[in-house]
Design a protein around this motif. Structure first.
Motif, PDB file in Angstrom:
ATOM      1  N   SER A  27       1.147  -1.187  -0.108  1.00 41.68           N
ATOM      2  CA  SER A  27      -0.015  -0.132  -0.118  1.00 41.68           C
ATOM      3  C   SER A  27       0.761   1.204   0.293  1.00 41.68           C
ATOM      4  N   TYR A  28       2.117   1.123   0.269  1.00 40.49           N
ATOM      5  CA  TYR A  28       3.036   2.319   1.075  1.00 40.49           C
ATOM      6  C   TYR A  28       2.803   3.096  -0.452  1.00 40.49           C
ATOM      7  N   GLN A  29       2.875   2.638  -1.602  1.00 38.07           N
ATOM      8  CA  GLN A  29       3.632   3.990  -3.287  1.00 38.07           C
ATOM      9  C   GLN A  29       2.024   3.771  -3.501  1.00 38.07           C
ATOM     10  N   ALA A  30       0.806   3.548  -3.404  1.00 37.94           N
ATOM     11  CA  ALA A  30      -0.147   3.874  -3.734  1.00 37.94           C
ATOM     12  C   ALA A  30      -0.546   5.427  -2.553  1.00 37.94           C
ATOM     13  N   LEU A  31       0.100   5.043  -1.026  1.00 39.37           N
ATOM     14  CA  LEU A  31      -0.096   6.035  -0.373  1.00 39.37           C
ATOM     15  C   LEU A  31       0.820   7.690  -0.753  1.00 39.37           C
ATOM     16  N   VAL A  32       2.117   6.961  -1.274  1.00 42.40           N
ATOM     17  CA  VAL A  32       3.097   8.287  -1.793  1.00 42.40           C
ATOM     18  C   VAL A  32       2.393   8.621  -2.860  1.00 42.40           C
ATOM     19  N   LYS A  33       1.480   7.734  -3.985  1.00 42.78           N
ATOM     20  CA  LYS A  33       1.547   8.724  -5.522  1.00 42.78           C
ATOM     21  C   LYS A  33      -0.262   9.642  -5.229  1.00 42.78           C
ATOM     22  N   THR A  34      -0.955   8.713  -4.368  1.00 43.29           N
ATOM     23  CA  THR A  34      -2.318   9.221  -5.151  1.00 43.29           C
ATOM     24  C   THR A  34      -2.689  10.187  -3.374  1.00 43.29           C
ATOM     25  N   LYS A  35      -1.727  10.129  -1.832  1.00 44.80           N
ATOM     26  CA  LYS A  35      -1.640  10.970  -1.079  1.00 44.80           C
ATOM     27  C   LYS A  35      -3.381  10.858  -0.648  1.00 44.80           C
ATOM     28  N   GLU A  36      -3.892   9.765  -0.794  1.00 40.02           N
ATOM     29  CA  GLU A  36      -4.839   9.688   0.112  1.00 40.02           C
ATOM     30  C   GLU A  36      -5.126   8.302  -0.341  1.00 40.02           C
ATOM     31  N   CYS A  37      -6.265   8.271   1.537  1.00 36.50           N
ATOM     32  CA  CYS A  37      -6.498   6.908   1.979  1.00 36.50           C
ATOM     33  C   CYS A  37      -7.814   6.916   2.880  1.00 36.50           C
ATOM     34  N   VAL A  38      -8.739   5.720   3.289  1.00 36.18           N
ATOM     35  CA  VAL A  38      -9.483   5.447   4.099  1.00 36.18           C
ATOM     36  C   VAL A  38      -8.804   4.445   5.061  1.00 36.18           C
ATOM     37  N   MET A  39      -8.843   5.497   6.445  1.00 35.28           N
ATOM     38  CA  MET A  39      -9.081   4.364   7.520  1.00 35.28           C
ATOM     39  C   MET A  39     -10.131   4.063   7.888  1.00 35.28           C
TER      40      MET A  39
END
Lengths: 180, 180
Positions: B56-68
């Motif tokens: 998930s790290y790459q997506a966090l860095v690239k999109t700067k979005e997530c759901v907790m």
């Protein structure tokens, strides 16, 4: 209290319990109650979020040492009481019946009434975000503590005590660190 | 799911529960299970500890979005299962019966089966320590969820479910944020 291998310290922070952080500023012991902590790595590295608004902050910055003491539910009330006033005008150890004990490596005291005590060095302070990075250097456990249930802050003045246990060791087998 | 004021998001992270972090990398949804989180401030700011070893790290860095997404104990088993394999070769939503729902602000999905979902923007990444700083921008709660007990990782493959509640609101009155 018995010493525990450093690699087992994270087991008492990972569940997200309320913790007590003790400091010694060169003159006085102090203790604060906090829930804003997280594990940083399996080798006793932790993060702690605090800042100048807490009286303990100056001692953390100055001495670069603290003890992260983990209370079990048997001392929940005095743990919360210790978080309701400031070390600037109160000797919280005296007022709430917490007993400071000499630690082995750091000058901040262990707390006799706590289930687990982790002696910590401050490795770094990320000023921009108020994050202290701690490295555990010694871990003590009181296996004679009858109450081994940790408790958790909800954030609204209520707390939950550990209840039912679930065992998913088989599912997680490949993810567990060696010896855990 | 109902929307909750942003100022109440921290109530579901402060207790230190196991959480699910969803991401959308532009092609696929993914979800990871993690306990290394902490509250950073009362206004829906959180810290999350992860790094390149997680898919998930790459997506966090690239999109700067997530759901907790915060699971209650009713889905503890599938939450742990989702943490036992990698999004690099597994569609975890499909495999473990988690249902992605469209979020309102971020492109990462909400999880239908979770008690609470917090849409988050990545505000910063402290590379030296692997700490993501998240800002919640939208909070959803499923009040119809029968099980409202959070659960906590011990770190050894066992978990504890919220048990007995303690009410110390009176002791903490002066410390509680307005409206909480």
């Amino acid at each position: 209290m018995q010493k525990l291998p450093l690699e087992k310290a994270f087991l008492y922070v990972e569940p997200g319990p309320v913790v007590l952080i003790t400091t010694f500023d060169g003159k006085k012991n102090n203790v604060m109650t906090i829930s804003w902590t997280m594990v940083k790595d399996f080798d006793a590295q932790f993060c702690l979020l605090t800042g100048p608004w807490n009286h303990s902050y100056q001692a953390l910055v100055k001495t670069k040492e603290c003890v992260m003491a983990i209370p079990a539910a048997d001392i929940a009330r005095k743990t919360v009481q210790a978080g309701s006033c400031s070390g600037s005008d109160t000797d919280k150890f005296k007022k709430f019946g917490l007993t400071p004990l000499k630690a082995e490596i750091v000058r901040a005291p262990l707390i006799k009434e706590c289930f687990v005590n982790i002696e910590c060095k401050v490795e770094d302070y990320v000023k921009k975000h108020g994050i202290f990075v701690l490295q555990g250097v010694n871990v003590w456990i009181n296996n004679k503590n009858k109450d081994k249930r940790l408790f958790h802050a909800v954030g609204n003045g209520t707390f939950t005590v550990d209840g039912k246990k679930l065992n998913y060791r088989k599912i997680m087998q490949s993810k567990l660190p060696a010896g855990i």
